[in-house]
Write an enzyme that holds these catalytic residues in place. Structure first.
Site, mmCIF file in Angstrom:
data_model
loop_
_atom_site.group_PDB
_atom_site.id
_atom_site.type_symbol
_atom_site.label_atom_id
_atom_site.label_comp_id
_atom_site.label_asym_id
_atom_site.label_seq_id
_atom_site.Cartn_x
_atom_site.Cartn_y
_atom_site.Cartn_z
ATOM 1 N N ARG A 1 -54.235 67.906 -1.781
ATOM 2 C CA ARG A 1 -55.293 67.370 -2.566
ATOM 3 C C ARG A 1 -56.051 66.165 -1.977
ATOM 4 O O ARG A 1 -57.149 66.191 -1.825
ATOM 5 C CB ARG A 1 -54.997 67.012 -4.131
ATOM 6 N N ASP B 1 -51.948 70.578 -9.033
ATOM 7 C CA ASP B 1 -51.532 70.758 -7.739
ATOM 8 C C ASP B 1 -51.538 72.088 -7.316
ATOM 9 O O ASP B 1 -50.673 72.971 -7.920
ATOM 10 C CB ASP B 1 -49.961 70.055 -7.540
ATOM 11 N N CYS C 1 -51.904 61.660 -3.876
ATOM 12 C CA CYS C 1 -51.345 62.896 -4.797
ATOM 13 C C CYS C 1 -49.930 62.726 -4.448
ATOM 14 O O CYS C 1 -49.313 61.800 -4.039
ATOM 15 C CB CYS C 1 -52.237 64.078 -4.235
#
Length: 607
Positions: A460, A569, A454
């Site tokens: 994440r 996100d 990410c």
């Protein structure tokens, strides 16, 4: 008449015309050949008679090692003996490569530890307080920390990047907590420094300091800035050095152990007679042409100091001289006409400003980039500014009618380095037309190592790593290597506070997680690489084209079969956004683990 000795060339790192061109002209007049190199994709090529060559280096952001190799190869090939920074990104680059460059090249900055005290504004302000300089109330936060400092803020506040050289913006002014919160949430700025707004005018104290002694000095006062809410100087006047401000500047530079050129910026309130420190620019500044035309040739003097020569500095310069950066007037006008919510701040009268503008273009006022013998840099920079102004109405109109989702995609597109934008557009179009292989689930029969990627490896990807490890263990599968990394991670950084809180709720604590930066070694040693969104995917495919066949969207394992299979996100949301993100991650990881279990009979089963 003796011939002037042949000098080895100097490299100016950074391609802002109003900085790099005056520097190059200054050195050329002394017989020093000058090249310019840029590593920022948004920089345009510079064409000037003072420049022997212009070089385009790889961007530092995606692959620092590639940039380093390219710069070192260029230095060896062109046999530069001096490198001077023209901007904070260049100064940050020279700081990081100081030990590699300094044995063979005169580097235009002090050692890395000293440079860090200037690039890190918190360290600068701390040093200023120790020597008795007034500084505004200052704090450094990320978007999720705003609530904790809100009671201490006194509006209006000034927002700046916490660290120079890696900034997505210059300066913004906010008048309410709501304005500030909205901007922090909507933009991926990272750590931001918030400062108490200090009334008054901007005063710059420019100094060349060597071994703690002042070699040359100059002072200017800002008369106009662009944008109107505050930013860079576009009209200024030369002043006699203020004894108190000069003494404070020298005390601060000595406390920082600075060596070389610097501009110490103050905000001076003439009514109360008080001044507060704003920042220290430890490199050549945007108005560097001003002291040059006024009689203080900082680039030449610094080159001479670096080469052990004693500069001949005149005892006085042209006090009262005015200086103008004409393309900045176009930026100022644009900020009047098309100011958006991302640029809050005071808005003076446009009519009054326009009425005063003709006087600013008096031939007696010196122009930042103009030269009769070298006019091209001025015309090229001015043309770009005018084009930006002409394009602004259509851009503003599109902003009002384009759907919010497309606005979001456009923001990502322009945030990406240029070399990645085409890939991002292709991925978006293929996804909308259901043409992309990313809409299907990859075959994982032979995969033994998995990597989740990410942006920052804080929310994440570390959770995806933890979830897959648990899911494989639950299915009795051992052997596969599961890791995570961030394309722009700060190595060693803890997981985000929301991530830690939610991870504890679902019994997969991330308390011990520390971020790691994605490396070519991680890519080459992974059999399957999963990105969280199309922005991650575009960066991965551009940086590692040879690995494209093993890079996928983790969202292809989601329950929903829609085309847009991103996992947004949660950094730009709140703790509930993080919970929803982890719920989606859980479904994806469960399906991924099931595919691994069913498609690979050769996996070792835990007894």
């Amino acid at each position: 008449m003796s011939e002037q000795p042949k000098r080895r060339p100097t490299l100016i790192l950074g391609a802002s015309p109003r900085v790099s061109v005056p520097m190059a002209r200054s050195l050329q007049r002394y017989g020093i050949p000058v090249d310019i190199a840029s590593f920022q994709p948004e920089d345009r090529d510079i064409h000037s008679r003072a420049i022997c060559g212009f070089h385009r280096l790889p961007s530092r952001q995606p692959d620092p090692a590639l940039f380093t190799r390219a710069l070192l190869d260029l230095v060896r090939e062109r046999q530069f003996d001096t490198i001077l920074p023209a901007g904070d990104p260049a100064l940050a680059a020279l700081r990081d490569l100081y030990n590699e460059l300094s044995p063979t090249v005169h580097v235009g900055c002090p050692p890395p530890a000293v440079v860090e005290r200037v690039l890190n504004k918190s360290l600068t302000l701390e040093a200023a307080q120790k020597v008795g300089i007034r500084v505004p109330f200052t704090c450094t936060i990320t978007a999720d920390q705003l609530d904790s400092v809100a009671p201490q803020l006194r509006f209006p506040v000034v927002a700046k990047p916490a660290k120079k050289g890696a900034a997505a913006f210059k300066v913004f002014y906010f008048h309410t907590l709501q304005e500030l919160s909205k901007a922090l949430t909507a933009n991926a700025w990272g750590p931001v420094m918030l400062q108490e707004y200090c009334p008054g005018v901007g005063v710059g104290i420019e100094i060349l300091i060597h071994k703690g002694e002042c070699i040359a000095r100059f002072q200017h006062r800002r008369l106009k800035e662009a944008p109107v809410s505050g930013g860079v100087a576009i009209l200024a006047v030369a002043e006699e050095p203020d004894p108190e401000l000069f003494a404070s500047s020298m005390a601060l530079l000595r406390a920082l152990e600075w060596e070389g050129v610097a501009m110490v910026e103050f905000r001076s309130d003439r009514e109360t007679g008080t001044s507060a420190l704003m920042e220290v620019n430890g490199r050549f500044w945007g108005s560097v042409s001003f002291p040059i035309v006024a009689g203080v040739d900082f680039p030449l003097y610094y080159w001479q100091v670096l080469h052990g020569e004693r500069p001949t500095v005149p005892p006085r310069y042209s006090v009262g001289m005015r200086w103008r950066w004409s393309p900045g007037y176009v930026d100022r006008l644009q900020s009047f006409l098309f100011r958006n919510t991302g640029q809050p701040g005071p808005r003076p009268s446009l009519l009054r400003d326009l009425m005063r503008t003709p006087a600013d273009f008096s031939p007696l006022i010196r122009e930042a980039v103009w030269s009769w013998s070298d006019p091209r840099p001025f015309f090229e920079e001015s043309a770009r500014a005018v084009w930006s102004l002409l394009a602004a109405p259509s851009t503003s109109a599109l902003r009002r009618v384009v759907p919010s989702k497309l606005k979001k995609y456009a923001a990502i597109y322009f945030r990406l380095p240029r070399q990645m934008r085409t890939t991002y557009i292709r991925l978006r179009i293929h996804d909308m037309l259901s043409l992309s292989s990313q809409n299907g689930r990859p075959a994982l029969a032979n995969a033994q190592s998995f990597l989740f990627v990410c942006y920052g490896n804080m929310m994440r990807s570390p959770m995806a790593e933890a979830m897959l490890k648990q899911a494989l263990l639950t299915r009795g599968i051992c052997g596969p290597v599961v890791r995570s990394a961030g394309l722009h991670a700060s190595p060693g950084r803890e997981a985000h506070a929301w991530a830690i809180a939610v991870s504890q709720e679902i019994a997969l604590p991330l308390d011990q997680h520390r971020a790691q930066l994605l490396t070519p070694e991680l890519i080459s040693s992974s059999d399957a690489i999963f990105a969280m969104d199309f922005e991650n995917l575009a960066e991965l495919e551009t940086l590692y084209p040879a690995a494209k066949h093993k890079i996928f969207l983790l969202g292809s394992y989601a329950e929903a079969k829609g085309t847009n299979q991103e996992i947004p996100d949660p950094y730009f949301g709140d703790i509930d956004t993080t919970r929803r993100c982890y719920s989606v991650l859980s479904k994806c990881i469960d399906n991924l683990a099931s595919d691994i279990a069913s498609s690979r009979q050769e996996l070792t089963l835990c007894r």
